[in-house]
Design a protein around this motif. Structure first.
Motif, mmCIF file in Angstrom:
data_model
loop_
_atom_site.group_PDB
_atom_site.id
_atom_site.type_symbol
_atom_site.label_atom_id
_atom_site.label_comp_id
_atom_site.label_asym_id
_atom_site.label_seq_id
_atom_site.Cartn_x
_atom_site.Cartn_y
_atom_site.Cartn_z
ATOM 1 N N UNK A 5 52.396 32.233 43.227
ATOM 2 C CA UNK A 5 52.766 32.986 44.425
ATOM 3 C C UNK A 5 52.511 34.460 44.151
ATOM 4 N N UNK A 6 51.818 35.106 45.070
ATOM 5 C CA UNK A 6 51.539 36.535 44.929
ATOM 6 C C UNK A 6 51.978 37.238 46.203
ATOM 7 N N UNK A 7 52.840 38.215 46.040
ATOM 8 C CA UNK A 7 53.197 39.126 47.131
ATOM 9 C C UNK A 7 52.645 40.473 46.716
ATOM 10 N N UNK A 8 52.059 41.193 47.680
ATOM 11 C CA UNK A 8 51.460 42.471 47.312
ATOM 12 C C UNK A 8 51.524 43.483 48.439
ATOM 13 N N UNK A 9 51.473 44.735 48.040
ATOM 14 C CA UNK A 9 51.303 45.858 48.959
ATOM 15 C C UNK A 9 50.203 46.709 48.346
ATOM 16 N N UNK A 10 49.095 46.840 49.033
ATOM 17 C CA UNK A 10 47.952 47.595 48.519
ATOM 18 C C UNK A 10 48.181 49.094 48.692
ATOM 19 N N UNK A 11 47.433 49.867 47.919
ATOM 20 C CA UNK A 11 47.487 51.322 48.042
ATOM 21 C C UNK A 11 47.002 51.726 49.435
ATOM 22 N N UNK A 12 47.446 52.870 49.945
ATOM 23 C CA UNK A 12 47.033 53.318 51.282
ATOM 24 C C UNK A 12 45.508 53.334 51.428
ATOM 25 N N UNK A 13 45.047 52.788 52.544
ATOM 26 C CA UNK A 13 43.617 52.770 52.837
ATOM 27 C C UNK A 13 42.836 51.683 52.132
ATOM 28 N N UNK A 14 43.457 50.930 51.276
ATOM 29 C CA UNK A 14 42.781 49.872 50.507
ATOM 30 C C UNK A 14 42.930 48.553 51.235
ATOM 31 N N UNK A 15 41.819 47.902 51.532
ATOM 32 C CA UNK A 15 41.826 46.567 52.139
ATOM 33 C C UNK A 15 41.457 45.566 51.050
ATOM 34 N N UNK A 16 42.261 44.541 50.929
ATOM 35 C CA UNK A 16 42.040 43.532 49.899
ATOM 36 C C UNK A 16 42.055 42.157 50.547
ATOM 37 N N UNK A 17 41.037 41.361 50.253
ATOM 38 C CA UNK A 17 40.980 40.005 50.791
ATOM 39 C C UNK A 17 41.944 39.104 50.020
ATOM 40 N N UNK A 18 42.746 38.364 50.746
ATOM 41 C CA UNK A 18 43.676 37.436 50.103
ATOM 42 C C UNK A 18 42.927 36.438 49.226
ATOM 43 N N UNK A 19 41.754 36.036 49.682
ATOM 44 C CA UNK A 19 40.938 35.095 48.905
ATOM 45 C C UNK A 19 40.590 35.677 47.534
ATOM 46 N N UNK A 20 40.338 36.974 47.468
ATOM 47 C CA UNK A 20 40.010 37.620 46.199
ATOM 48 C C UNK A 20 41.229 37.637 45.261
ATOM 49 N N UNK A 21 42.396 37.892 45.813
ATOM 50 C CA UNK A 21 43.623 37.860 45.010
ATOM 51 C C UNK A 21 43.873 36.443 44.504
ATOM 52 N N UNK A 22 43.744 35.457 45.377
ATOM 53 C CA UNK A 22 43.957 34.063 44.986
ATOM 54 C C UNK A 22 42.957 33.645 43.910
ATOM 55 N N UNK A 23 41.708 34.004 44.081
ATOM 56 C CA UNK A 23 40.683 33.655 43.099
ATOM 57 C C UNK A 23 40.923 34.298 41.747
ATOM 58 N N UNK A 24 41.351 35.550 41.778
ATOM 59 C CA UNK A 24 41.648 36.263 40.529
ATOM 60 C C UNK A 24 42.824 35.619 39.809
#
Length: 139
Positions: A5-24
């Motif tokens: 399980x990953x909960x996250x808050x990205x830095x301002x202006x940063x867009x992150x794909x959930x798929x990339x987080x899951x894959x990592x």
């Protein structure tokens, strides 16, 4: 077999794909902890920086990112050194994905006993026993 399980808050202006987080997360579990990606499940949830507080202050005020990653694995399947390596590598990888991290970003490796953990309706102990029964007997 792990669930991550990953909960996250990205830095301002940063867009992150959930798929990339899951894959990592799945790749780190495979590469460091030896967990098969074929039976790894990952849940990713984004939290607004205004709703994530560290030290009493919203992340939105600091301009930093943060995350909480928890992974459930079967007790005794990894060494302390592997677990420490996983925690360090996860922190570094999430920093690359999410932007500069607040120090209060967490990784929690939870070990569950084999009789109390499983998937597909079978415990990990049952799976291990079945695998031993199929293994060839040494000559």
């Amino acid at each position: 077999m792990p669930i991550i399980e990953v909960k996250f808050a990205a830095a301002p202006g940063r867009r992150v794909a959930r798929r990339e987080i899951a894959g990592t997360a799945s790749a780190l579990a495979a590469d460091i902890l030896g967990k098969s990606p074929a039976v790894t499940a990952v849940v990713v949830e984004e939290i607004a920086a205004e709703d994530w507080f560290c030290g009493g202050h919203a992340l939105a005020e600091s301009g930093l990112a943060s995350f909480w990653l928890s992974i459930r694995i079967t007790e005794g399947t990894n060494t302390r050194a592997e677990t420490a390596e996983f925690i360090a590598a996860t922190f570094a990888a999430m920093g690359r994905l999410l932007g500069p991290l607040h120090e209060e970003s967490y990784v929690h490796v939870m070990e569950a006993r084999g009789f109390a953990y499983g998937y597909g309706g079978r415990t990990q102990d049952e799976r291990a026993m079945a695998a031993r029964m199929k293994a060839p007997v040494p000559a």
